[in-house]
Enzyme design. Structure first.
Site, PDB file in Angstrom:
ATOM      1  N   GLN A 273     100.647 -48.852 -59.851  1.00 37.24           N
ATOM      2  CA  GLN A 273     101.237 -48.079 -61.026  1.00 37.24           C
ATOM      3  C   GLN A 273     100.215 -47.994 -61.743  1.00 37.24           C
ATOM      4  O   GLN A 273      98.960 -48.099 -61.846  1.00 37.24           O
ATOM      5  CB  GLN A 273     102.216 -48.528 -62.220  1.00 37.24           C
ATOM      6  CG  GLN A 273     102.696 -47.575 -63.155  1.00 37.24           C
ATOM      7  CD  GLN A 273     103.380 -48.271 -64.293  1.00 37.24           C
ATOM      8  OE1 GLN A 273     102.901 -49.520 -65.232  1.00 37.24           O
ATOM      9  NE2 GLN A 273     104.552 -48.445 -64.256  1.00 37.24           N
TER      10      GLN A 273
ATOM     11  N   PRO B  86     105.822 -53.547 -63.817  1.00 41.85           N
ATOM     12  CA  PRO B  86     104.373 -53.524 -63.467  1.00 41.85           C
ATOM     13  C   PRO B  86     104.263 -54.322 -64.822  1.00 41.85           C
ATOM     14  O   PRO B  86     104.533 -54.016 -65.708  1.00 41.85           O
ATOM     15  CB  PRO B  86     103.628 -52.005 -63.799  1.00 41.85           C
ATOM     16  CG  PRO B  86     104.642 -51.945 -64.247  1.00 41.85           C
ATOM     17  CD  PRO B  86     106.474 -52.495 -63.026  1.00 41.85           C
ATOM     18  N   MET B  87     103.378 -55.152 -64.672  1.00 43.62           N
ATOM     19  CA  MET B  87     102.890 -56.266 -66.154  1.00 43.62           C
ATOM     20  C   MET B  87     101.118 -55.930 -66.032  1.00 43.62           C
ATOM     21  O   MET B  87     100.546 -56.660 -65.071  1.00 43.62           O
ATOM     22  CB  MET B  87     103.154 -57.959 -66.288  1.00 43.62           C
ATOM     23  CG  MET B  87     105.121 -57.251 -65.988  1.00 43.62           C
ATOM     24  SD  MET B  87     106.006 -59.159 -66.440  1.00 43.62           S
ATOM     25  CE  MET B  87     105.674 -59.116 -64.753  1.00 43.62           C
TER      26      MET B  87
ATOM     27  N   LYS C 131     108.553 -43.930 -64.091  1.00 36.66           N
ATOM     28  CA  LYS C 131     109.285 -45.127 -64.974  1.00 36.66           C
ATOM     29  C   LYS C 131     108.894 -43.881 -66.232  1.00 36.66           C
ATOM     30  O   LYS C 131     108.504 -43.796 -66.955  1.00 36.66           O
ATOM     31  CB  LYS C 131     108.311 -46.341 -65.122  1.00 36.66           C
ATOM     32  CG  LYS C 131     108.747 -46.927 -65.626  1.00 36.66           C
ATOM     33  CD  LYS C 131     108.348 -48.576 -65.432  1.00 36.66           C
ATOM     34  CE  LYS C 131     108.587 -49.563 -66.380  1.00 36.66           C
ATOM     35  NZ  LYS C 131     109.506 -49.525 -67.495  1.00 36.66           N
TER      36      LYS C 131
ATOM     37  N   HIS D 223     114.190 -47.293 -67.834  1.00 32.96           N
ATOM     38  CA  HIS D 223     113.502 -48.072 -69.608  1.00 32.96           C
ATOM     39  C   HIS D 223     115.280 -47.876 -70.470  1.00 32.96           C
ATOM     40  O   HIS D 223     114.686 -46.616 -71.032  1.00 32.96           O
ATOM     41  CB  HIS D 223     112.409 -48.298 -70.237  1.00 32.96           C
ATOM     42  CG  HIS D 223     112.312 -49.735 -70.823  1.00 32.96           C
ATOM     43  ND1 HIS D 223     111.867 -51.054 -71.091  1.00 32.96           N
ATOM     44  CD2 HIS D 223     113.171 -49.496 -72.518  1.00 32.96           C
ATOM     45  CE1 HIS D 223     112.852 -51.665 -71.668  1.00 32.96           C
ATOM     46  NE2 HIS D 223     113.170 -50.909 -72.505  1.00 32.96           N
TER      47      HIS D 223
ATOM     48  N   ASN E 124     116.157 -50.805 -65.867  1.00 34.48           N
ATOM     49  CA  ASN E 124     114.977 -51.581 -66.459  1.00 34.48           C
ATOM     50  C   ASN E 124     115.670 -51.929 -68.360  1.00 34.48           C
ATOM     51  O   ASN E 124     115.929 -50.508 -68.661  1.00 34.48           O
ATOM     52  CB  ASN E 124     114.334 -50.771 -66.708  1.00 34.48           C
ATOM     53  CG  ASN E 124     112.918 -51.805 -67.254  1.00 34.48           C
ATOM     54  OD1 ASN E 124     111.817 -51.473 -67.981  1.00 34.48           O
ATOM     55  ND2 ASN E 124     113.030 -52.847 -66.699  1.00 34.48           N
ATOM     56  N   GLY E 125     115.618 -53.050 -68.439  1.00 31.87           N
ATOM     57  CA  GLY E 125     115.849 -53.336 -70.336  1.00 31.87           C
ATOM     58  C   GLY E 125     117.133 -54.299 -69.906  1.00 31.87           C
ATOM     59  O   GLY E 125     118.087 -53.704 -69.204  1.00 31.87           O
TER      60      GLY E 125
ATOM     61  N   CYS F  46     105.042 -46.633 -71.599  1.00 27.38           N
ATOM     62  CA  CYS F  46     104.736 -47.407 -72.378  1.00 27.38           C
ATOM     63  C   CYS F  46     104.331 -47.091 -74.008  1.00 27.38           C
ATOM     64  O   CYS F  46     104.391 -45.884 -74.511  1.00 27.38           O
ATOM     65  CB  CYS F  46     102.680 -47.286 -72.463  1.00 27.38           C
ATOM     66  SG  CYS F  46     101.976 -48.427 -73.248  1.00 27.38           S
TER      67      CYS F  46
ATOM     68  N   ALA G 244     110.921 -58.060 -65.948  1.00 34.66           N
ATOM     69  CA  ALA G 244     109.951 -58.236 -66.670  1.00 34.66           C
ATOM     70  C   ALA G 244     109.558 -60.015 -67.179  1.00 34.66           C
ATOM     71  O   ALA G 244     109.444 -60.494 -66.424  1.00 34.66           O
ATOM     72  CB  ALA G 244     109.157 -56.912 -67.209  1.00 34.66           C
TER      73      ALA G 244
END
Length: 458
Positions: free
Chosen positions: A123, A69-70, A191, A219, A252-253, A152, A276
């Protein structure tokens, strides 16, 4: 206060948010040299959550390559392009739950899809269960699952009480998950970022699972580990969480090249890898074949013609896809950001052609100081405010002779500077909503590495 809840497998989970966390408890980030080292927290895999796995395997078709998601970036035409080049599943941009629940205009502006845009996860950021449910109910007929952003790390998320700043509010996190699990017809995913206390991270993951989360994306950095100089993601904790949960887990990451996908999957044993920033540089990132960035830019704009979106989204993508040549020619870069004729697909295609020709001809660099004006005029506070999704109009490509889009152009330049994959509402929105929208994906930690690998790939 500790709580004990069932995890769906007959076990109890006891734990509470950690206090006075010592940052030294963080494991060393994953490195190539550590790939053969045994896990310090080897765990016997727990019984599978059959409901979650049935959905993962039979509805989602066991996706492995995931578009993150971006905000203002994982919109419909971009999703459709990444699907062409190998993406198995896509997430929408992160949406502000209060705005989404209350505003038809916000939904129309920000959420578009089509029958072939599947599997699709929508999301939201939220801190109010009822508001989140109201927002999610608008999309349950058009999506396969809803995801809650607990990742975030930005300051605006701290002010708005969202994202990673809910990671010490476990009761609230559980209530957000459980209300969707109990009332939606589709599953709820989450997430997260990891905590400084890695043992507590595992307990939290289990509690989210027990509350009804059917897929967890991890992440591998803490909320403090952000920005261009953040350390590599901790793949060890992702591996540990994967071993100890009974639901699918995405990593993620620190996936900055095509080869990193296999490395991450093999090391963490995750069920999929979410990417991403590298996709912004190269929408064909999930394909092993090398692609010309100018061809990629033109192809993206063809998708925009087929699936119209708000103008600033497309300009932001071009700033990334042709980032290196565009940075060489400040005049074209400024045209893309500011010029009126760059607000149509035809205008952007013309600009891409100019940029490609200059690159082929090796035209000398045009620096910002070479332009006619030495300083850009300051915009008024009103001009800097993006009131999209509130009570103003918006324009989709196909009729872009607007001035309304002026207010959105500030973000294009920020995006191109390599800031976090981020877009936030302005102060006008801040005062208009009790819940403040923030960015979702925080892959800028991998940006420097991604850009270096992309240069070699091209």
């Amino acid at each position: 206060m500790e709580q004990s809840v069932g995890d769906g497998t007959g076990n109890d989970i006891t734990g509470a948010p950690p206090h006075n966390i010592n940052h030294t408890t963080q494991q060393q980030p994953h490195t190539e040299e550590s790939t053969s080292a045994p896990s310090m927290h080897a765990a016997i895999a727990r019984p599978r959550n059959e409901k979650a796995w049935h959905f993962f395997e039979n509805v989602l078709k066991s996706p492995r390559l995931i578009v993150a998601p971006m905000v203002d970036a994982s919109e419909l035409p971009f999703r459709m392009m990444t699907r062409k080049y190998g993406a198995d599943m896509c997430y929408t941009p992160m949406f502000h739950s209060a705005s989404f629940a209350k505003s038809d205009l916000y939904r129309k502006r920000n959420f578009t899809t089509c029958p072939t845009d599947r599997p699709l996860v929508v999301q939201f950021c939220a801190n109010n269960p009822d508001t989140l449910l109201a927002a999610a109910q608008h999309v349950e007929a058009e999506a396969d699952a809803v995801d809650i952003n607990f990742g975030c790390p930005q300051g605006i998320a701290k002010r708005g009480n969202y994202g990673a700043f809910l990671l010490d509010k476990w009761d609230l996190m559980e209530s957000l998950v459980s209300i969707l699990h109990e009332n939606l017809k589709i599953p709820v995913f989450c997430k997260i970022r990891v905590l400084d206390d890695l043992d507590a991270t595992v307990v939290l993951a289990k509690r989210l699972e027990a509350a009804g989360c059917q897929l967890l994306t991890v992440h591998g950095r803490t909320k403090e580990q952000k920005g261009r100089y953040a350390p590599p993601a901790n793949w060890d904790i992702i591996k540990r969480i994967k071993n100890e949960l009974s639901i699918p887990v995405f990593a993620n990451g620190s996936v900055a090249s095509y080869a990193d996908i296999k490395r991450c999957m093999e090391y963490t044993q995750a069920d999929g890898v979410m990417v991403a920033y590298p996709l912004l540089l190269n929408p064909a990132f999930f394909s092993p074949d090398l692609r010309d960035p100018f061809d990629m830019a033109r192809e993206y704009l063809k998708f925009v013609q087929e699936y119209p979106v708000v103008g600033k989204m497309s300009r932001g993508h071009l700033h990334k896809i042709v980032k290196d040549p565009l940075n060489k020619y400040a005049d074209l870069r400024e045209q893309l950001t500011m010029a009126k004729d760059a607000r149509t697909v035809e205008g952007m295609l013309k600009l891409v052609a100019q940029l490609e020709q200059r690159t082929k001809d090796n035209v000398p660099q045009v620096k910002a100081e070479d332009l006619h004006h030495s300083k850009k005029p300051k915009k008024s506070a009103a001009a800097n405010e993006d009131t999209s999704g509130l009570d103003g109009g918006f324009t989709m490509f196909g009729s872009l002779d607007d001035d309304n889009d002026n207010n959105n152009d500030n973000n294009d330049n920020d995006t191109d500077q390599g800031d976090e994959v981020c877009a936030c509402m302005s102060s006008a929105a801040w005062t208009s909503h009790a819940e403040q929208p923030i960015e979702d994906e925080d892959e800028d930690e991998d940006e420097k590495e991604s850009e270096e690998k992309e240069k070699h790939a091209q």
